[in-house]
Design a protein around this motif. Structure first.
Motif, PDB file in Angstrom:
ATOM      1  N   ILE A  26      22.492 -49.353  22.950  1.00  0.00           N
ATOM      2  CA  ILE A  26      22.143 -49.473  24.363  1.00  0.00           C
ATOM      3  C   ILE A  26      21.301 -48.291  24.845  1.00  0.00           C
ATOM      4  N   HIS A  27      21.452 -47.126  24.183  1.00  0.00           N
ATOM      5  CA  HIS A  27      20.667 -45.972  24.639  1.00  0.00           C
ATOM      6  C   HIS A  27      19.178 -46.176  24.375  1.00  0.00           C
ATOM      7  N   ILE A  28      18.848 -46.907  23.299  1.00  0.00           N
ATOM      8  CA  ILE A  28      17.434 -47.217  23.030  1.00  0.00           C
ATOM      9  C   ILE A  28      16.872 -48.055  24.166  1.00  0.00           C
ATOM     10  N   THR A  29      17.686 -48.997  24.642  1.00  0.00           N
ATOM     11  CA  THR A  29      17.262 -49.806  25.781  1.00  0.00           C
ATOM     12  C   THR A  29      16.925 -48.922  26.973  1.00  0.00           C
ATOM     13  N   PHE A  30      17.767 -47.908  27.207  1.00  0.00           N
ATOM     14  CA  PHE A  30      17.512 -47.042  28.352  1.00  0.00           C
ATOM     15  C   PHE A  30      16.192 -46.301  28.200  1.00  0.00           C
ATOM     16  N   VAL A  31      15.906 -45.839  26.983  1.00  0.00           N
ATOM     17  CA  VAL A  31      14.640 -45.133  26.758  1.00  0.00           C
ATOM     18  C   VAL A  31      13.467 -46.030  27.115  1.00  0.00           C
ATOM     19  N   TYR A  32      13.519 -47.277  26.646  1.00  0.00           N
ATOM     20  CA  TYR A  32      12.380 -48.154  26.898  1.00  0.00           C
ATOM     21  C   TYR A  32      12.318 -48.596  28.349  1.00  0.00           C
ATOM     22  N   MET A  33      13.482 -48.646  28.999  1.00  0.00           N
ATOM     23  CA  MET A  33      13.479 -48.957  30.435  1.00  0.00           C
ATOM     24  C   MET A  33      12.714 -47.899  31.204  1.00  0.00           C
ATOM     25  N   THR A  34      12.953 -46.644  30.864  1.00  0.00           N
ATOM     26  CA  THR A  34      12.262 -45.571  31.594  1.00  0.00           C
ATOM     27  C   THR A  34      10.758 -45.650  31.370  1.00  0.00           C
ATOM     28  N   ILE A  35      10.355 -45.935  30.125  1.00  0.00           N
ATOM     29  CA  ILE A  35       8.921 -46.070  29.857  1.00  0.00           C
ATOM     30  C   ILE A  35       8.349 -47.230  30.670  1.00  0.00           C
ATOM     31  N   ALA A  72       2.874 -38.590  44.258  1.00  0.00           N
ATOM     32  CA  ALA A  72       4.108 -39.378  44.264  1.00  0.00           C
ATOM     33  C   ALA A  72       4.218 -40.209  42.986  1.00  0.00           C
ATOM     34  N   ILE A  73       3.099 -40.840  42.567  1.00  0.00           N
ATOM     35  CA  ILE A  73       3.117 -41.597  41.314  1.00  0.00           C
ATOM     36  C   ILE A  73       3.451 -40.673  40.160  1.00  0.00           C
ATOM     37  N   ALA A  74       2.764 -39.512  40.130  1.00  0.00           N
ATOM     38  CA  ALA A  74       3.018 -38.570  39.040  1.00  0.00           C
ATOM     39  C   ALA A  74       4.471 -38.111  39.056  1.00  0.00           C
ATOM     40  N   TYR A  75       5.027 -37.912  40.249  1.00  0.00           N
ATOM     41  CA  TYR A  75       6.419 -37.469  40.378  1.00  0.00           C
ATOM     42  C   TYR A  75       7.372 -38.490  39.772  1.00  0.00           C
ATOM     43  N   MET A  76       7.184 -39.769  40.167  1.00  0.00           N
ATOM     44  CA  MET A  76       8.078 -40.806  39.646  1.00  0.00           C
ATOM     45  C   MET A  76       7.939 -40.940  38.137  1.00  0.00           C
ATOM     46  N   VAL A  77       6.679 -41.006  37.673  1.00  0.00           N
ATOM     47  CA  VAL A  77       6.456 -41.181  36.239  1.00  0.00           C
ATOM     48  C   VAL A  77       7.032 -40.002  35.478  1.00  0.00           C
ATOM     49  N   PHE A  78       6.856 -38.794  36.031  1.00  0.00           N
ATOM     50  CA  PHE A  78       7.332 -37.606  35.346  1.00  0.00           C
ATOM     51  C   PHE A  78       8.853 -37.590  35.300  1.00  0.00           C
ATOM     52  N   SER A  79       9.495 -38.035  36.376  1.00  0.00           N
ATOM     53  CA  SER A  79      10.956 -38.032  36.359  1.00  0.00           C
ATOM     54  C   SER A  79      11.468 -38.996  35.291  1.00  0.00           C
ATOM     55  N   PHE A  80      10.851 -40.178  35.190  1.00  0.00           N
ATOM     56  CA  PHE A  80      11.305 -41.112  34.164  1.00  0.00           C
ATOM     57  C   PHE A  80      10.964 -40.607  32.771  1.00  0.00           C
ATOM     58  N   PHE A  81       9.834 -39.912  32.671  1.00  0.00           N
ATOM     59  CA  PHE A  81       9.455 -39.335  31.379  1.00  0.00           C
ATOM     60  C   PHE A  81      10.496 -38.305  30.942  1.00  0.00           C
ATOM     61  N   THR A 104      12.851 -38.408  27.675  1.00  0.00           N
ATOM     62  CA  THR A 104      12.863 -37.315  26.702  1.00  0.00           C
ATOM     63  C   THR A 104      14.287 -36.821  26.465  1.00  0.00           C
ATOM     64  N   GLY A 105      15.027 -36.635  27.576  1.00  0.00           N
ATOM     65  CA  GLY A 105      16.396 -36.165  27.446  1.00  0.00           C
ATOM     66  C   GLY A 105      17.250 -37.147  26.664  1.00  0.00           C
ATOM     67  N   LEU A 106      17.069 -38.428  26.942  1.00  0.00           N
ATOM     68  CA  LEU A 106      17.825 -39.456  26.221  1.00  0.00           C
ATOM     69  C   LEU A 106      17.511 -39.406  24.740  1.00  0.00           C
ATOM     70  N   ARG A 107      16.215 -39.264  24.442  1.00  0.00           N
ATOM     71  CA  ARG A 107      15.834 -39.269  23.031  1.00  0.00           C
ATOM     72  C   ARG A 107      16.421 -38.056  22.317  1.00  0.00           C
ATOM     73  N   GLU A 108      16.417 -36.910  23.023  1.00  0.00           N
ATOM     74  CA  GLU A 108      16.971 -35.716  22.388  1.00  0.00           C
ATOM     75  C   GLU A 108      18.467 -35.854  22.166  1.00  0.00           C
ATOM     76  N   SER A 109      19.176 -36.423  23.148  1.00  0.00           N
ATOM     77  CA  SER A 109      20.619 -36.526  22.952  1.00  0.00           C
ATOM     78  C   SER A 109      20.960 -37.617  21.948  1.00  0.00           C
ATOM     79  N   MET A 110      20.073 -38.633  21.822  1.00  0.00           N
ATOM     80  CA  MET A 110      20.279 -39.648  20.800  1.00  0.00           C
ATOM     81  C   MET A 110      20.084 -39.074  19.412  1.00  0.00           C
ATOM     82  N   ARG A 111      19.099 -38.174  19.293  1.00  0.00           N
ATOM     83  CA  ARG A 111      18.734 -37.672  17.985  1.00  0.00           C
ATOM     84  C   ARG A 111      19.896 -36.898  17.378  1.00  0.00           C
ATOM     85  N   ALA A 112      20.578 -36.103  18.218  1.00  0.00           N
ATOM     86  CA  ALA A 112      21.721 -35.363  17.713  1.00  0.00           C
ATOM     87  C   ALA A 112      22.796 -36.322  17.237  1.00  0.00           C
TER      88      ALA A 112
END
Lengths: 418, 332
Positions: free
Chosen positions: A327-336, A393-402, A406-414
């Motif tokens: 399910i965490h992979i799903t979350f990563v792709y949701m943010t993208i 504002a667009i950059a802010y939203m995109v950056f927050s999801f980015f 990133t955080g999800l991917r890092e915690s998944m990797r461990a």
């Protein structure tokens, strides 16, 4: 000693032979001298120019195993030990044995559920070292949590938008001529556009439409991609072949003409819906592929076999045993997906495929550009106060999801590594 | 890879491609037939009399049942027969094939350059020293990943072409295949490309900046994972230089997931890039497609979607073959 034979620690300048230190680092992650958390790459060649501090004496560390908890004795004497944890209710013939006593805390007993207070306290004061789950590690990931806080701020702005705005974002027009296309003043904190509409109110209102756009498309992608990925990964064979072909077809469909055709067929008033559907259509294959790859590797693990032996149906295996692990992979792709939904929306506004009644950042950008071009010609002066707020504002939203992804991917990797 | 497996692989891929094209064009047919506002006849000739409309419908086969139209559409798709009337000498696919070299030139160059720069920078990002520069590079790439590409395209065009006149605009109008004399197609293409090269700089820069982030960040992530592997320690213990370890040992392993990601990345580059083509008036397939979308000229839309699909599928095929060559674990 050859120059490349010796290496020294970057922190404490202790010198080691390369064979010895390599052997040490094969099993450990610390400098033998200063005990700092290091890897082999932090060692440097040669000998240090001078010793920064005298090498500390090697203190004997007890390697003896010190038990922290005392194990319960294996009582009652058991004839057969189940391979995996089962509840006593599942094995009445076993619990009905004459010598059986329910031992509190033993494997057959469920752990007592934590109270609300304990849970909240654990949530707030948990230490990073203690968290073992992906979620726990994510909460201690700085980037990921920064993204979450940024998102929370955006959501609260979207919720509080009716309170925060100063003027109506769509209908209000500045009456005085001097305030039309005016740079920021006290009356209009971010200036006005060429119609005399307040840019601050529009930007704040844009958070609402961004949420309305981003969340449904992310949800659609999550549902379609996860279900297709799970099914095609788990069932394999013909199902997999068919679903793979379909996902390839959606992958190669360019998203811009797809949404354009949907907008044409549904009309401009449905542009938001069309963008949601278009983003979902063009992005679910990536999610499905990533999840399928993960499911294929999970399928060979032993816990799936034991679930199957214990008589779980394949639906139960897929949704109870495999789904929590992907399910965490799903979350990563949701943010993208959220990020690309915002970008696509802005794109369509520039192409003129949207409804003017909905205030969005893309529409504000498009309006600023087109009004300036209509007035001063191509390459003319575009007022910065009309471009910066929606763009940021667009950059802010995109950056927050980015950051979240990133955080999800890092915690998944461990989680994958250990 | 055994020699005997190659034909089987090729057949499989060809079959895959045909199925994919079939599905893509089916979706297109569905979309085009679900459009309100009358059928194609009403759109092409809205003020014609009823008789003319009936004649046109008969001519184009629009009075027949939908399944028959679908079959005819599929037949036309696979026989490359993209035209409105039979008398039309230059079909839409001819026109698009005329513009194909320019699209390939732009996207091919952009993809190759962005992957080359992305790989080199991604390797450098993990080396020791130059910390503020590394932060700057990854930050810039994140910015270009986050902000919509077409926004850069529009404002860069505005500033650097029209306001400050740093880059030249495209000041050549291609005549299309109708004006090509017999036998001089190649020389005409070469002359056109020579005239277009200076104007290619700005779209190329934007496409490279946009395409750079994904390989760069991906390579950095994979390499950071690989740095803890024992073979890195072995290489270090052999006395190799850090540059050599990173580029020859770590990066080569990290390139494999990058290559398998490339086929998906290509899809995104192309689907986002056709818009940049349109913004810069680059004479390519994207510009033709958007021009056709404006007036809903069906043959060109269908032909453009078909050609884009074929381009993507063949580039994915090339990526797969290269991947097989690089990675001994993958077989065809």
């Amino acid at each position: 000693m050859n120059k490349t034979d010796s290496l020294y620690c970057g922190h404490c300048n202790a010198v080691f032979h390369r064979a010895c230190i390599m052997d040490h680092f094969y099993y450990n992650r610390f400098c033998p001298s200063c005990k700092k958390n290091l890897s082999y790459l932090d060692m440097r060649y040669g000998e240090p120019a001078k010793q920064r501090e005298p090498a500390r004496e090697y203190t004997e560390v007890s390697q003896e195993y010190v038990p922290r908890t005392i194990r319960k004795p294996l009582w009652p004497p058991q004839k057969e030990v189940p391979l995996f944890r089962t509840s006593p209710a599942a094995q009445p013939e076993y619990t009905a044995q004459p010598g059986y006593i329910v031992q509190p805390g033993y494997i057959y007993e469920r752990k007592p559920k934590k109270g609300l207070f304990t849970q909240v306290r654990g949530f707030i004061f948990a230490k990073p070292g203690e968290s073992t789950s992906t979620y726990g590690r994510f909460r201690h990931n700085k980037k990921g949590m920064l993204g979450v806080y940024m998102l929370i701020a955006a959501v609260s702005i979207a919720i509080l938008a009716p309170v925060l705005i100063l003027y109506d974002p769509v209908t209000y027009l500045a009456e005085e001529d001097e305030y039309v296309n005016h740079p920021p003043t006290w009356k209009y904190p971010m200036g006005t556009d060429v119609f005399g509409r307040d840019i601050y109110s529009q930007t704040v209102w844009g958070f609402r439409s961004a949420m309305m756009l981003a969340l449904p498309s992310a949800l659609l992608i999550a549902v379609i991609g996860t279900v297709v990925g799970l099914v095609s990964g788990y069932y394999g064979k013909y199902v997999d072949a068919v679903l793979q072909r379909i996902s390839l077809a959606f992958l190669v469909w360019p998203s811009v003409p797809l949404v354009a055709l949907i907008v044409f067929s549904w009309g401009g008033s449905q542009a938001q819906l069309a963008i949601i559907v278009g983003v979902a259509f063009s992005l679910w294959p990536t999610t499905a592929r990533a999840i399928r790859a993960e499911v294929l590797s999970l399928k060979t693990r032993t816990f799936i076999d034991s679930a199957r032996i214990s008589g779980a149906s394949s639906r139960r295996i897929v949704f109870r045993h495999i789904l929590p692990n992907v399910i965490h992979i799903t979350f990563v792709y949701m943010t993208i997906a959220v990020a690309s939904a915002l970008v696509l929306e802005a794109t369509f506004n520039f192409l003129g495929l949207s409804s003017p009644a909905v205030v969005t950042w893309g529409q504000m950008l498009s309006f600023a550009y087109h009004s300036a071009t209509a007035r001063f010609g191509v390459g003319g002066f575009v007022s910065w106060w009309a471009v910066l707020p929606p763009g940021l504002a667009i950059a802010y939203m995109v950056f927050s999801f980015f950051l979240i992804s990133t955080g999800l991917r890092e915690s998944m990797r461990a989680a994958v590594r250990f | 890879m055994k020699r005997s497996r190659i034909p089987i692989f090729l057949t499989k891929r060809a079959l895959d491609a045909v199925i994919t094209i079939f599905l893509v064009m089916s979706i297109l047919f569905l979309l085009m037939n679900s459009m309100p506002g009358g059928d194609m006849v009403t759109r092409v000739c809205p003020f014609c009399g009823e008789e003319t409309k009936t004649q046109l419908r008969e001519l184009w086969g629009l009075d027949r049942p939908l399944w028959e139209q679908y079959l005819v559409f599929m037949k036309k798709v696979f026989t490359l027969d993209y035209r409105l009337v039979y008398e039309q000498e230059i079909t839409s696919i001819d026109e698009l094939l005329y513009y194909l070299p320019y699209t390939l030139l732009l996207f091919g160059t952009a993809t190759i350059i962005s992957y080359a720069i992305g790989v080199i920078l991604g390797i450098r990002l993990l080396s020791r020293g130059g910390n503020w520069l590394k932060t700057f590079v990854s930050g810039i790439s994140m910015v270009f990943y986050a902000i919509p590409a077409f926004l850069f395209a529009i404002y860069f065009k505005n500033w650097f072409i029209f306001k400050y006149e740093i880059f030249p605009p495209i000041n050549i109008r291609l005549g299309g295949p109708a004006e090509v004399l017999e036998g001089s197609l190649l020389s005409e293409h070469l002359a056109n490309i020579q005239a277009l090269l200076p104007a290619m700089a700005l779209p190329l820069i934007i496409l490279v900046l946009v395409g750079l982030a994904r390989p760069l960040l991906l390579l950095r992530d994979h390499m950071a994972l690989l740095l803890d592997e024992p073979f890195v320690a072995t290489a270090k213990a052999k006395g190799l230089k850090e540059t050599k370890i990173l580029s020859k040992h770590v990066a080569r392993n990290a390139l494999l997931p990058l290559m398998s990601d490339a086929s998906i990345n290509l899809a995104y580059i192309v689907s986002g890039g056709i818009l940049i083509e349109y913004i810069f008036d680059w004479p390519g397939i994207g510009t033709q497609l958007f021009g056709a979308l404006r007036v809903l000229y069906y043959p060109t839309i269908a032909a453009a979607i078909f050609l884009l699909t074929v381009i993507l599928l063949s580039s994915m095929f090339i990526v797969d073959v290269v991947n097989t060559y690089l990675d001994p674990r993958v077989s065809l």
